[in-house]
Design a protein around this motif. Structure first.
Motif, mmCIF file in Angstrom:
data_model
loop_
_atom_site.group_PDB
_atom_site.id
_atom_site.type_symbol
_atom_site.label_atom_id
_atom_site.label_comp_id
_atom_site.label_asym_id
_atom_site.label_seq_id
_atom_site.Cartn_x
_atom_site.Cartn_y
_atom_site.Cartn_z
ATOM 1 N N GLN A 104 -5.348 4.109 6.065
ATOM 2 C CA GLN A 104 -5.924 5.447 6.029
ATOM 3 C C GLN A 104 -7.100 5.473 5.065
ATOM 4 O OE1 GLN A 104 -3.010 8.620 5.569
ATOM 5 N NE2 GLN A 104 -1.356 7.295 6.259
ATOM 6 N N PHE A 146 -2.897 3.031 -2.756
ATOM 7 C CA PHE A 146 -4.322 3.348 -2.732
ATOM 8 C C PHE A 146 -5.125 2.299 -3.487
ATOM 9 C CE2 PHE A 146 -4.606 7.640 -0.982
ATOM 10 C CZ PHE A 146 -3.272 8.023 -0.992
ATOM 11 N N ASP A 163 0.164 0.949 3.831
ATOM 12 C CA ASP A 163 1.602 1.172 3.712
ATOM 13 C C ASP A 163 2.064 0.735 2.332
ATOM 14 O OD1 ASP A 163 2.638 0.558 7.030
ATOM 15 O OD2 ASP A 163 0.605 0.308 6.278
ATOM 16 N N HIS A 179 5.086 -0.078 -0.581
ATOM 17 C CA HIS A 179 6.266 -0.928 -0.546
ATOM 18 C C HIS A 179 7.501 -0.236 -1.109
ATOM 19 C CE1 HIS A 179 4.236 -1.525 -4.418
ATOM 20 N NE2 HIS A 179 5.441 -1.624 -4.919
ATOM 21 N N LEU A 180 7.295 0.975 -1.681
ATOM 22 C CA LEU A 180 8.428 1.655 -2.296
ATOM 23 C C LEU A 180 9.312 2.275 -1.235
ATOM 24 C CD1 LEU A 180 9.907 2.560 -4.820
ATOM 25 C CD2 LEU A 180 8.464 4.587 -4.851
ATOM 26 N N GLY A 181 8.707 2.946 -0.271
ATOM 27 C CA GLY A 181 9.488 3.620 0.749
ATOM 28 C C GLY A 181 8.703 3.722 2.031
ATOM 29 N N TYR A 182 9.375 4.144 3.082
ATOM 30 C CA TYR A 182 8.749 4.114 4.408
ATOM 31 C C TYR A 182 7.589 5.083 4.539
ATOM 32 C CZ TYR A 182 10.763 8.489 6.164
ATOM 33 O OH TYR A 182 11.063 9.803 6.383
ATOM 34 N N SER A 183 7.476 6.065 3.653
ATOM 35 C CA SER A 183 6.366 6.993 3.784
ATOM 36 C C SER A 183 5.345 6.838 2.660
ATOM 37 C CB SER A 183 6.880 8.431 3.789
ATOM 38 O OG SER A 183 7.316 8.798 2.494
ATOM 39 N N THR A 184 5.532 5.875 1.789
ATOM 40 C CA THR A 184 4.616 5.744 0.650
ATOM 41 C C THR A 184 3.355 4.987 1.054
ATOM 42 O OG1 THR A 184 5.636 3.707 -0.132
ATOM 43 C CG2 THR A 184 6.511 5.768 -1.006
ATOM 44 N N LEU A 185 2.308 5.244 0.305
ATOM 45 C CA LEU A 185 1.018 4.583 0.494
ATOM 46 C C LEU A 185 0.598 3.932 -0.810
ATOM 47 C CD1 LEU A 185 -0.941 7.407 2.379
ATOM 48 C CD2 LEU A 185 0.142 5.379 3.380
ATOM 49 N N ARG A 220 -4.481 2.518 13.227
ATOM 50 C CA ARG A 220 -3.260 1.748 13.345
ATOM 51 C C ARG A 220 -3.584 0.252 13.438
ATOM 52 N NH1 ARG A 220 -0.033 5.958 13.815
ATOM 53 N NH2 ARG A 220 -0.611 7.700 15.162
ATOM 54 N N LEU A 233 -7.058 7.842 10.114
ATOM 55 C CA LEU A 233 -6.020 6.805 10.105
ATOM 56 C C LEU A 233 -6.288 5.855 11.254
ATOM 57 C CD1 LEU A 233 -2.201 7.209 9.701
ATOM 58 C CD2 LEU A 233 -3.108 6.065 11.714
ATOM 59 N N ASN A 271 -0.612 0.544 9.288
ATOM 60 C CA ASN A 271 -1.781 1.379 9.489
ATOM 61 C C ASN A 271 -2.570 1.443 8.191
ATOM 62 O OD1 ASN A 271 -1.159 4.067 7.928
ATOM 63 N ND2 ASN A 271 0.720 3.511 8.970
#
Lengths: 112, 113
Positions: free
Chosen positions: A33, A102, A92, A94-100, A50, A48, A31
């Motif tokens: 944002q 920018f 998305d 690459h560090l963790g599943y919830s990181t962004l 997808r 956001l 996705n």
């Protein structure tokens, strides 16, 4: 490393005009944002989209996503002086599943 | 409703001094917490990320550290500040995965002299 890159870096328009900002990214995403930042403040989430969506609207905002070109655009219609801010895309991380991750942002100036 | 508090708003510190920036979130449980740094006219650089108490992931090596002593408290620290540590520090929270928005505090402007 920066995933998204906004274009242009700065944009100056008159009130009532439309503002278009572009974002390009390098790797596949789930996705994308868009955020807004007023000078000296934190970021505020705008919208956001997808990876399986091509277009999304929210009020005066219209976001498109072209996964084949790895690009997105944010259109602000009938701009107002209060829209003056920096706008960032985020993908998305690459560090963790919830990181962004920018981009560097587009600074938008809307003159009365 | 959820709120995020970050303080102080501005800070001027001499080189070599310690640092402690605090961020707290209210109105949500077990949030993901983030520390970012933003250089002037630049994008956000993710510094640290936490999915739970005592769980800290570091994005880039530096002389900064982070701790999460409580579920909704995130602290950014340094034992000895460098000139290059100047910048705008932002704390943020989210729940779930990257399909969810992040919510930011108003930031701390850190100047190192």
């Amino acid at each position: 490393s920066q995933q998204g890159e906004e274009d242009p870096q700065a944009l100056s328009i008159q009130e009532g005009e439309n503002a278009t900002m572009n974002c390009s990214y390098k790797t596949s995403i789930n996705n994308l944002q868009w955020y807004r930042q007023n000078s000296g403040r934190g970021l505020v989430h705008l919208i956001l989209i997808r990876s399986n969506e091509r277009e999304k609207h929210s009020g005066r905002l219209r976001v498109t996503l072209d996964t084949s070109k790895k690009s997105s655009s944010l259109l602000i219609t009938a701009s107002r002086a209060a829209d003056t801010a920096s706008y960032f895309c985020a993908t998305d991380g690459h560090l963790g599943y919830s990181t962004l991750t920018f981009g560097k942002g587009t600074m938008l100036l809307v003159s009365p | 409703s959820q709120t995020i508090h970050q303080w102080p708003a501005t800070l001027v510190q001499p080189v070599g001094s310690p640092l402690s920036l605090e961020c707290t979130v209210e109105g949500t449980s077990n949030p993901n917490l983030y520390w970012y740094r933003q250089a002037a006219g630049r994008g956000l650089q993710l510094l640290f990320y936490s999915v739970g108490i005592g769980q800290i992931s570091s994005e880039v090596p530096q002389n900064l550290s982070a701790s999460r002593p409580q579920d909704r408290q995130f602290i950014l620290s340094s034992k000895k500040l460098l000139l290059s540590d100047s910048g705008f520090y932002l704390c943020a929270w989210s729940v779930g995965d990257s399909r969810q928005p992040q919510h930011f505090g108003d930031g701390t402007r850190l100047s190192i002299l």
